[in-house]
Design a protein around this motif. Structure first.
Motif, PDB file in Angstrom:
ATOM      1  N   THR A   1       0.840  -1.202   0.000  1.00 48.07           N
ATOM      2  CA  THR A   1       0.000   0.000   0.000  1.00 48.07           C
ATOM      3  C   THR A   1       0.871   1.246   0.000  1.00 48.07           C
TER       4      THR A   1
ATOM      5  N   ARG B   1       2.169   1.845  -3.433  1.00 49.78           N
ATOM      6  CA  ARG B   1       1.083   2.290  -4.316  1.00 49.78           C
ATOM      7  C   ARG B   1       0.770   3.766  -4.062  1.00 49.78           C
TER       8      ARG B   1
ATOM      9  N   VAL C   1      -7.093   3.808  -1.722  1.00 50.05           N
ATOM     10  CA  VAL C   1      -7.028   3.612  -0.271  1.00 50.05           C
ATOM     11  C   VAL C   1      -7.894   4.670   0.398  1.00 50.05           C
TER      12      VAL C   1
END
Length: 180
Positions: free
Chosen positions: A3, A6, A34
């Protein structure tokens, strides 16, 4: 991909495509897929986000320097060959860092760019043994990179440097090295 990576990829893409003002937490979170809370978990403020990008840049530069140091063609030719903007991860991180302003910690950008230049210069100087020649080689590579960004940046159709032109410039570098 994690994450965190990203989020950094998204931040980088927004900086490159739209600039720092467009890189809001809401936009970054939405584009990265997210929640805003997830983004804030990894990067509690803009300074931390900029630092994450600069840490990525530093890691990419150190990887590049390791390749440069052992390049069969030598550090100078490697530097010239790699100074044509290709949009690889190092190019993207460098370009994104140039888009950071005061909110993103511009003074940090200056520090890392000084560090990057010093790393590459040290490797070229070790090869050629002459500071003015090493500086000239650095300026040739920097000029290639700068010109590519001005004439197309990520749209490489306009900015691609033909392999023959790179070979010509490496020939110039070889002449400079012979003067050292």
């Amino acid at each position: 991909m994690s994450t965190r990576e990203r989020i950094l990829d998204t931040y980088e893409a927004i900086l490159i495509g739209e600039g720092e003002r467009a890189a809001t937490f809401d936009q970054i979170a939405a584009n990265a897929g997210v929640s805003k809370g997830g983004l804030l978990y990894h990067f509690p403020d803009k300074r931390a986000l900029a630092q994450g990008l600069l840490d990525r840049l530093r890691a990419l530069v150190l990887e590049d320097a390791a390749r440069m140091e052992v390049a069969p063609e030598g550090p100078s030719a490697y530097y010239i060959s790699s100074s044509a903007f290709t949009g690889d991860p190092l190019d993207r991180a460098l370009l994104a860092a140039t888009r950071l302003g005061p909110e993103g910690g511009f003074h940090l950008v200056r520090e890392i760019f000084d560090e990057v230049q010093a790393i590459w210069f040290r490797l070229i100087l070790a090869e050629v043994g002459d500071e003015p020649v090493a500086r000239a080689i650095m300026l040739i590579g920097d000029g290639l990179y700068y010109n590519a960004l001005l004439t197309g940046g990520l749209d490489m159709g306009a900015a691609a440097v033909e392999p023959g032109r790179i070979r010509e410039l490496i020939g110039v570098v070889d002449k400079l090295k012979s003067l050292a």
